[in-house]
Scaffold this motif. Structure first.
Motif: not given
Length: 182
Positions: A10, A181, A54-56, A5, A3, A163, A84, A165
Motif C-alpha cells: 500500500a 498481491w 493503490l486502489v481497486l 488491497l 478483493y 488492484p 478508494g 496503482c
C-alpha cells in the motif's frame, strides 16, 4: 476472489526486487501504441507502479482476448475511485452503467454522450477522465490501461475487480502485478 488491497504494497513509493525490475516488471510496448495516445501509459508505467495510489478498479471494457488464456497483452478501460472509498460491488455496478452507455440512446447528458462515443471508438485511449456527475462520485475516474497477462492470475482476466496503482496527476493506472498481491 479476494478483493482486499495488498497491505504490504500500500505505501508509496513501492520498492520492487532488483531482478523483477528487469524481467517480471518489464513490459514490451507494441508498435501500434507508439502511434497513439496509449504511448502515455508506457511513458508513465514505472512511476505509476512505484508511486501511484493503490486502489481497486472495475473493468468497463476489455479486449475479448483477455478473458481467456493467450499470448497477446491488450488494452482495457477501467473505472476507479481515487479516494478508494467505493466498495467492489459499487465499482462493478458503476462499470456496468458506464458500459451500457455504448448502446445508442442511453446517454441522457452531453457528458454521458461523450463517454459513449469514447467507449464506442475503442481505438481512443483516455486517462483519468472524470465519471459524469450523473453516474458517480467526482472522485471516480475512467482510464485506459494496458493489461499484461503475466501480471494476472492465470494469465487472463478472471475477475471484474483489479488492484491498480494510479497517478492522480495524469490518470495513468497500472494493474498491480499478481506476484505482489496478498
Amino acid at each position: 476472489m479476494h478483493y482486499m488491497l495488498p497491505p504490504a504494497m500500500a505505501p508509496a513509493p513501492r520498492k520492487f526486487p532488483f531482478l523483477d525490475q528487469f524481467s517480471y516488471l518489464k513490459i514490451v510496448q507494441p508498435e501500434w501504441s507508439k502511434r497513439n495516445n496509449m504511448n502515455l501509459f508506457f511513458k508513465n508505467y514505472p512511476r505509476s507502479l512505484s508511486h501511484g495510489r493503490l486502489v481497486l478498479a472495475a473493468i468497463v471494457q476489455a479486449n475479448n482476448q483477455l478473458f481467456q488464456p493467450g499470448a497477446n497483452d491488450c488494452p482495457a478501460v477501467l473505472v476507479l475511485d481515487l479516494e478508494g472509498e467505493m466498495k467492489p460491488e459499487q465499482l462493478i455496478q458503476l462499470a456496468h452503467r458506464i458500459f451500457d452507455l455504448r448502446q445508442e440512446g442511453t446517454a441522457t447528458t452531453e457528458r454521458e454522450q461523450q463517454l459513449a462515443d469514447y467507449l464506442n471508438a475503442e481505438s481512443l485511449h483516455g486517462f483519468g477522465m472524470p465519471v459524469p456527475e450523473t453516474m458517480g462520485p467526482e472522485s471516480c475516474r475512467i482510464t485506459a490501461v494496458f493489461i499484461v497477462r503475466k501480471h494476472l492470475p492465470g494469465g487472463h482476466l478472471q475477475s471484474k475487480i483489479l488492484p491498480v496503482c494510479v497517478n492522480p496527476d495524469n490518470g495513468v493506472a497500472v494493474v498491480l502485478p499478481v506476484k505482489y498481491w496478498s
